[in-house]
Design a protein around this motif. Structure first.
Motif, PDB file in Angstrom:
ATOM      1  N   ALA A 308       0.832  -1.212   0.000  1.00  0.00           N
ATOM      2  CA  ALA A 308       0.000   0.000   0.000  1.00  0.00           C
ATOM      3  C   ALA A 308       0.861   1.255   0.000  1.00  0.00           C
ATOM      4  CB  ALA A 308      -0.923  -0.021   1.219  1.00  0.00           C
ATOM      5  N   ARG A 309       1.860   1.272   0.848  1.00  0.00           N
ATOM      6  CA  ARG A 309       2.761   2.435   0.924  1.00  0.00           C
ATOM      7  C   ARG A 309       3.466   2.664  -0.411  1.00  0.00           C
ATOM      8  NH1 ARG A 309       6.871   1.239   5.216  1.00  0.00           N
ATOM      9  NH2 ARG A 309       5.175   1.823   6.635  1.00  0.00           N
ATOM     10  N   ASN A 310       3.871   1.582  -1.061  1.00  0.00           N
ATOM     11  CA  ASN A 310       4.582   1.716  -2.329  1.00  0.00           C
ATOM     12  C   ASN A 310       3.670   2.208  -3.445  1.00  0.00           C
ATOM     13  OD1 ASN A 310       6.885   0.824  -1.030  1.00  0.00           O
ATOM     14  ND2 ASN A 310       6.611  -1.308  -1.647  1.00  0.00           N
ATOM     15  N   PHE A 311       2.393   1.866  -3.398  1.00  0.00           N
ATOM     16  CA  PHE A 311       1.461   2.443  -4.376  1.00  0.00           C
ATOM     17  C   PHE A 311       1.284   3.939  -4.126  1.00  0.00           C
ATOM     18  CE2 PHE A 311       0.086  -1.827  -5.657  1.00  0.00           C
ATOM     19  CZ  PHE A 311      -0.048  -1.631  -7.019  1.00  0.00           C
ATOM     20  N   PHE A 323      -6.612   1.812  -1.307  1.00  0.00           N
ATOM     21  CA  PHE A 323      -7.447   0.735  -0.777  1.00  0.00           C
ATOM     22  C   PHE A 323      -8.241   0.029  -1.877  1.00  0.00           C
ATOM     23  CE2 PHE A 323      -6.551   2.516   3.432  1.00  0.00           C
ATOM     24  CZ  PHE A 323      -6.340   1.337   4.136  1.00  0.00           C
ATOM     25  N   LYS A 324      -8.491   0.714  -2.973  1.00  0.00           N
ATOM     26  CA  LYS A 324      -9.083   0.006  -4.114  1.00  0.00           C
ATOM     27  C   LYS A 324      -8.123  -1.070  -4.621  1.00  0.00           C
ATOM     28  CE  LYS A 324     -11.896   3.822  -5.937  1.00  0.00           C
ATOM     29  NZ  LYS A 324     -12.026   4.817  -7.027  1.00  0.00           N
ATOM     30  N   VAL A 325      -6.864  -0.697  -4.763  1.00  0.00           N
ATOM     31  CA  VAL A 325      -5.864  -1.586  -5.332  1.00  0.00           C
ATOM     32  C   VAL A 325      -5.471  -2.709  -4.368  1.00  0.00           C
ATOM     33  CG1 VAL A 325      -3.439  -1.632  -6.072  1.00  0.00           C
ATOM     34  CG2 VAL A 325      -4.969   0.143  -6.935  1.00  0.00           C
ATOM     35  N   CYS A 326      -5.496  -2.436  -3.091  1.00  0.00           N
ATOM     36  CA  CYS A 326      -4.986  -3.395  -2.102  1.00  0.00           C
ATOM     37  C   CYS A 326      -6.084  -4.128  -1.326  1.00  0.00           C
ATOM     38  CB  CYS A 326      -4.068  -2.689  -1.119  1.00  0.00           C
ATOM     39  SG  CYS A 326      -2.551  -2.059  -1.878  1.00  0.00           S
TER      40      CYS A 326
END
Length: 375
Positions: A308-311, A323-326
C-alpha cells in the motif's frame, strides 16, 4: 457489539471524517459520520485516535510469511501477514513441491480454514503446475498440462481453490481453461510468452487475472520479425484486453515493476483492474522488501501495508485509490467482494487502522482486534 469511533473511514469513493462503524456478530452493522450515528449503550469502543480506518488488505498471491511456507504451515504463514494488515489471504502453492506435495498442502490449508486458524485464510492460489518452463523460478519443476493431474486437484480441493494460474500457450492449456472455468474457479495466466492470439483466446474463454504482470514473461516473437521494431508481447496483449485484473508486485525500489511501468499499467488497464500483491516467498524483516536467492529475484519479502505504501509513493495514489488496489480489487478478482474488500453494511468487519504512511495501529478481523500496536 463494538463501535469504531474517532476515525477517518475510507470508503471506495470517499473518506468520512470523524466516522463511526458499528459492528455486530463480526459483521458491519452501520457506517457513517459521528453526526449521523449515535453509538448505542453497551457497545465496546475501539478508538481509532484520528487515524484512517480502511478495509482489511486482501492478498491473493502469497507463498510464505516469516520463516514458514504456506505449504508447510499455513497458519503461521497467515499469522505473519495478519500482523501486516492482511485480513484475507490466498495461500499460494507452486509447482516445485510436486503433485503429492500440492495435495498435502491443500489438505493442510483446508484444515486451517475449517479450524479458523488464524481466521484470514480465503483458500488456495495454485500457481501452476502447468507453466512455461522458460519463465520464472524453479523452471525445472514446471510440467506439461496433464488432465489426470488437474482433475485430481479439482476433486481434492476444487471448492477452496480461489485462483489457478496457467500458461495459455502450452499444449492442452485450452482444454484446461475450459474445464476449470466450467466449475467456477477464477483463472489466471502468467509465466508466459503467449502470443496475443493465445492471450485473447484465454480471456474470451474465462481467464480474468494476469499473474504478476511484467514479471516472468517474455516476447511472443523473439527476435522480432523486423529488426529494431517492437512486437506485441504477453504483457502488452494482456493490457489490450478489457476487464482483466493485473497483479502488480510493487516493491519499494521498483525491482519487480519499475515505478514508471506501474503508472503505465494503471493508465492502460484502469485503476479498477490493478491488484496489489506481495508474492512473498519469505518474511524476514530487513531493509529490503525483495527476496534474492543465488543472485536471482525470487519473489518478495513484502507485507500488504508495504505494498500500500509503495502504491502511494511509486504510483502517486491517494488513500481511497490505494485501498481500491490493495483491498477492493483483489477481492473482486477472486470473487470474494460480497464478503470483504470494502467497508459496507453486511460485510465482514475486517479493518486496518493506519496512519497516512500505512503504518499499522490496529488490525481487526471479524470484529475482533487481533493486532494492537498501540499497547
Amino acid at each position: 457489539m463494538k463501535a469504531i469511533v474517532n476515525g477517518n473511514i475510507v470508503l471506495e469513493d470517499r473518506i468520512i471524517e470523524n466516522g463511526v462503524v458499528l459492528i455486530t456478530e463480526g459483521r458491519i452493522e452501520q457506517v457513517g459520520s459521528r453526526d449521523e450515528i449515535n453509538v448505542p449503550a453497551g457497545y465496546e469502543i475501539i478508538d481509532a485516535k484520528g487515524l484512517f480506518v480502511g478495509p482489511g488488505f486482501v492478498d491473493i498471491h502469497c507463498h510464505a510469511g516469516g520463516d514458514y511456507w504456506a505449504y508447510q504451515d499455513p497458519e503461521k504463514m497467515a499469522s505473519f501477514h495478519l500482523a501486516g494488515g492482511t485480513t484475507s489471504i490466498n495461500c499460494t502453492i507452486f509447482h516445485d513441491i510436486g503433485e503429492e506435495g500440492a495435495i498435502d498442502a491443500m489438505r493442510k490449508i483446508r484444515k486451517a480454514m475449517e479450524e479458523n486458524r488464524p481466521g484470514n485464510i480465503m483458500g488456495v492460489h495454485f500457481e501452476g503446475p502447468f507453466l512455461n518452463p522458460n519463465y520464472g523460478a524453479s523452471k525445472h519443476t514446471s510440467r506439461p498440462v496433464d488432465k489426470r493431474e488437474y482433475q485430481r486437484h479439482i476433486a481434492e480441493a476444487g471448492d477452496i481453490i480461489r485462483m489457478w494460474t496457467v500458461s495459455p500457450e502450452l499444449d492442452g492449456a485450452r482444454e484446461f481453461i475450459k474445464d476449470v472455468h466450467a466449475i467456477g474457479i477464477p483463472l489466471a495466466m502468467g509465466h508466459s510468452a503467449a502470443s496475443p492470439e493465445d492471450v485473447f483466446w484465454a480471456v474470451e474463454n474465462g481467464v480474468t487475472i494476469c499473474t504478476h504482470i511484467m514479471n516472468a514473461t517474455g516476447a511472443a516473437i523473439s527476435p522480432t520479425r523486423w529488426g529494431g521494431t517492437r512486437e506485441c508481447g504477453f504483457d502488452e496483449a494482456v493490457m489490450l484486453c478489457d476487464n482483466v485484473y493485473c497483479e502488480v508486485i510493487n516493491d519499494k525500489d521498483g525491482v519487480h515493476v519499475r515505478p514508471e511501468m506501474v503508472r503505465l499499467i494503471i493508465k492502460t488497464v484502469g485503476l479498477d483492474y490493478v491488484v496489489g500483491v506481495t508474492d512473498a516467498c519469505t518474511g524476514s524483516v530487513d531493509e529490503s522488501d525483495i527476496n534474492m536467492v543465488n543472485g536471482g529475484l525470487y519473489g518478495s519479502k513484502l507485507r500488504m501495508f508495504q505494498v500500500a505504501r509503495n502504491f502511494k509513493n511509486n504510483a502517486r495514489l491517494n488513500m481511497v485509490d490505494v485501498f481500491k488496489v490493495c483491498s477492493r480489487n483483489p477481492a473482486r478478482a477472486v470473487r470474494r467482494d460480497h464478503m470483504v474488500g470494502t467497508i459496507e453494511k453486511g460485510k465482514d468487519a475486517d479493518f486496518v487502522i493506519v496512519d497516512e504512511d500505512y503504518n499499522i495501529s490496529k488490525v481487526i478481523l471479524k470484529g475482533e482486534v487481533r493486532i494492537d500496536n498501540d499497547n
